[in-house]
Design a protein around this motif. Structure first.
Motif, short mmCIF file in Angstrom:
data_model
loop_
_atom_site.label_atom_id
_atom_site.label_comp_id
_atom_site.label_asym_id
_atom_site.label_seq_id
_atom_site.Cartn_x
_atom_site.Cartn_y
_atom_site.Cartn_z
N GLN A 1 0.83 -1.20 0.00
CA GLN A 1 0.00 0.00 0.00
C GLN A 1 0.86 1.25 0.00
O GLN A 1 1.98 1.24 0.50
CB GLN A 1 -0.90 0.02 1.24
N LYS B 1 -0.30 7.13 -7.09
CA LYS B 1 0.01 8.52 -6.77
C LYS B 1 0.16 9.24 -8.10
O LYS B 1 1.00 8.86 -8.92
CB LYS B 1 1.29 8.60 -5.95
N GLN C 1 -7.12 -4.20 -4.99
CA GLN C 1 -7.10 -2.78 -4.63
C GLN C 1 -5.89 -2.19 -5.34
O GLN C 1 -4.77 -2.67 -5.18
CB GLN C 1 -6.94 -2.58 -3.12
N GLN D 1 -3.70 1.28 -5.91
CA GLN D 1 -3.40 2.62 -5.39
C GLN D 1 -2.38 3.26 -6.31
O GLN D 1 -1.41 2.61 -6.72
CB GLN D 1 -2.85 2.56 -3.98
N GLY E 1 -10.09 4.50 -11.72
CA GLY E 1 -9.46 5.52 -10.88
C GLY E 1 -8.97 6.72 -11.66
O GLY E 1 -9.20 7.86 -11.28
N LYS F 1 0.68 0.72 -6.67
CA LYS F 1 0.80 -0.50 -5.87
C LYS F 1 -0.53 -1.23 -5.92
O LYS F 1 -1.55 -0.66 -6.28
CB LYS F 1 1.18 -0.19 -4.43
N ASN G 1 -11.04 -0.13 -5.42
CA ASN G 1 -11.24 -1.53 -5.09
C ASN G 1 -12.23 -2.12 -6.08
O ASN G 1 -13.30 -1.54 -6.30
CB ASN G 1 -11.82 -1.68 -3.68
N SER H 1 1.16 5.13 1.37
CA SER H 1 0.66 5.82 2.57
C SER H 1 0.29 7.28 2.32
O SER H 1 -0.49 7.85 3.06
CB SER H 1 1.71 5.73 3.68
N THR I 1 -3.24 9.24 -2.05
CA THR I 1 -3.27 8.36 -3.22
C THR I 1 -4.69 8.19 -3.73
O THR I 1 -5.66 8.39 -3.03
CB THR I 1 -2.73 6.95 -2.87
N THR J 1 -7.27 5.51 -4.76
CA THR J 1 -7.49 4.10 -4.40
C THR J 1 -8.77 3.60 -5.03
O THR J 1 -9.81 4.25 -4.93
CB THR J 1 -7.58 3.94 -2.87
N THR K 1 0.95 -2.54 -12.67
CA THR K 1 1.56 -1.51 -11.84
C THR K 1 2.96 -1.17 -12.32
O THR K 1 3.37 0.00 -12.25
CB THR K 1 1.58 -1.92 -10.35
#
Length: 146
Positions: free
Chosen positions: A26, A50, A46, A48, A140, A60, A35, A28, A31, A33, A77
């Motif tokens: 993940q 940036k 999931q 994520q 996303g 990620k 799902n 932190s 970001t 996100t 990714t």
């Protein structure tokens, strides 16, 4: 290279990404996100990302599912890092076309390991497994652009 050897190589690439996933975990910071799950088979992911200045700085994933869905998330990714948002969306369209057995512009992006998933097109029930992470990334990025 014979078709059998190529299939074996592709299987090895998929299993390598499944057993040694890249970008698992993940983020932190602030970001994006998303799902998604595939209720048909139970795969869930999931994603994520940036995003800075219209570019995917990092991505990620976490999830559980079959080797195809998790390997595809690992490959995705890796592939989208450093791409502009519009380039990542174009790559996702190319991947979708490849999964559906449609013609696509092979010169637009170097798909690298992602090409190992081409064989999934022969198994329609598994296409959703391969595209799950890509659909999450698309969702996303499309939401973020609004």
């Amino acid at each position: 290279m014979s078709t059998h050897n190529l299939d074996t190589l592709y299987r090895q690439v998929i299993m390598d990404h499944y057993k040694n996933p890249r970008n698992l975990g993940q983020l932190s910071d602030d970001t994006l996100t998303v799902n998604l799950n595939n209720p048909t088979c139970g795969d869930r992911v999931q994603i994520q990302m940036k995003i800075e200045d219209g570019q995917v700085e990092t991505a990620k994933f976490e999830g559980e599912g079959c080797s195809i869905s998790m390997a595809s998330a690992s490959m995705m990714t890796q592939a989208v890092k450093g791409l502009k948002v519009n380039e990542a969306l174009k790559m996702s369209k190319i991947f979708s076309d490849m999964m559906l057995g449609k013609e696509y512009d092979e010169d637009l992006f170097d798909l690298g390991d992602i090409e190992a998933l081409q064989g999934v097109a022969k198994f329609p029930a598994r296409i959703k497994c391969a595209t799950l992470a890509w659909k999450a990334m698309e969702q996303g990025l499309n939401e973020q652009e609004k």
